[in-house]
Design a protein around this motif. Sequence first.
Motif, PDB file in Angstrom:
ATOM      1  N   TRP A   1       0.700  -1.072   0.159  1.00 52.10           N
ATOM      2  CA  TRP A   1       0.058  -0.034   0.060  1.00 52.10           C
ATOM      3  C   TRP A   1       0.984   1.268   0.005  1.00 52.10           C
ATOM      4  O   TRP A   1       0.825   2.224  -0.840  1.00 52.10           O
ATOM      5  CB  TRP A   1      -0.901   0.093   1.064  1.00 52.10           C
ATOM      6  N   PHE A   2       1.829   1.266   0.908  1.00 51.90           N
ATOM      7  CA  PHE A   2       2.589   2.608   1.020  1.00 51.90           C
ATOM      8  C   PHE A   2       4.027   2.916   0.416  1.00 51.90           C
ATOM      9  O   PHE A   2       4.321   3.941   0.075  1.00 51.90           O
ATOM     10  CB  PHE A   2       2.716   2.840   2.600  1.00 51.90           C
ATOM     11  N   GLY A   3       4.427   1.534   0.056  1.00 47.72           N
ATOM     12  CA  GLY A   3       5.822   1.553  -0.569  1.00 47.72           C
ATOM     13  C   GLY A   3       6.900   1.919   0.407  1.00 47.72           C
ATOM     14  O   GLY A   3       6.714   2.426   1.501  1.00 47.72           O
ATOM     15  N   ALA A   4       8.135   1.567   0.227  1.00 52.42           N
ATOM     16  CA  ALA A   4       9.359   1.661   1.047  1.00 52.42           C
ATOM     17  C   ALA A   4       9.602   3.331   1.477  1.00 52.42           C
ATOM     18  O   ALA A   4       9.840   3.562   2.530  1.00 52.42           O
ATOM     19  CB  ALA A   4      10.389   1.211   0.524  1.00 52.42           C
ATOM     20  N   GLY A   5       9.146   4.297   0.358  1.00 56.76           N
ATOM     21  CA  GLY A   5       9.361   5.635   0.686  1.00 56.76           C
ATOM     22  C   GLY A   5       8.420   6.045   1.663  1.00 56.76           C
ATOM     23  O   GLY A   5       8.548   7.137   2.140  1.00 56.76           O
ATOM     24  N   ARG A   6       7.398   5.577   2.102  1.00 58.50           N
ATOM     25  CA  ARG A   6       6.393   5.852   3.315  1.00 58.50           C
ATOM     26  C   ARG A   6       6.239   4.897   4.281  1.00 58.50           C
ATOM     27  O   ARG A   6       5.282   4.761   5.041  1.00 58.50           O
ATOM     28  CB  ARG A   6       5.021   6.206   2.529  1.00 58.50           C
TER      29      ARG A   6
END
Length: 298
Positions: free
Chosen positions: A242-247
């Motif tokens: 859902w959020f990806g590593a950057g979040r």
Amino acid sequence: MRYTGDIVDCHHHIWRAADLPWLSGPMVPRIFGPYEAIRRDYLIEEYLADAAASGIGESVYVQTNWPLDRVVDEVRWLHEVHRETGRPSAFVGAADLFDEDAPEVMRRQAAITPLVRGVRQQLHWHERPEFRFATAPDRMRDPVLRKNIGTLADLGWLFELQVFPEQMPDAADLVAAFPDVTFVLVHAGMLIGPEYAGQWRSGMAALAELPNIVVKLTGQGTFVHCVDPDLISSVAREVLGWFGAGRAMFGTNFPVEKLWTTMPQLVTTWQDALSHLPPADQHAIFAGTARRVYGLGG
């Protein structure tokens, strides 16, 4: 390949037990179960020893429920700890955001040190009393709370959001109402157990649509009272989808998780769970996202 680079702990505590009624007074049921083993001081020296053994080089302190009339004292104490030791790297304080005077309290905290990065107001409510912190499930609709959250943008502070899956529709409404405030979702949305998985998935997916919220990969021992590699891998996989590593960012939630594990074991389990990811994603989760969100200089 398992991540071996620098690690930022985005969520930890230190405390003097005498400052905290829930540690120094009568036992109070807590969300993480019996806690006799941590009813004692956990000071920066012990935390630094745990962190050094785990490869952690920077850390963010998160408030520990000092009495609300002493939250300025909490920041003053942390400022002295940092002055003497250089850690924690940043602080998340507390204020009673249901009080009209909260902005003045936060300004007093900001005047002590620029290391305060935000506020945690625990809004989680559950039908089980020991899981409950807020006085009602819908406190996110309170107009005073919302007005005070609006002042965080002026301070450049973030809001640490702690809710259960069934509260996520209200949480999404709150996050959407303040696009200039960064929200940090604590403990990956606090999935209590498989019976809540449907609400958790739909709520997390809706929150992830909002660009001003990030998530902490923390606290996965809270309800199972152990380090469960399968649970950690499953939660990490879905959250990152859902959020990806950057979040997303890693934290230890120590010393709470000291009730059932050591910090090196906890860190290693998360490293193993994320070892299939590209190196850049692992670095974001273990260091880069936290540095950006909390404004760390390392």
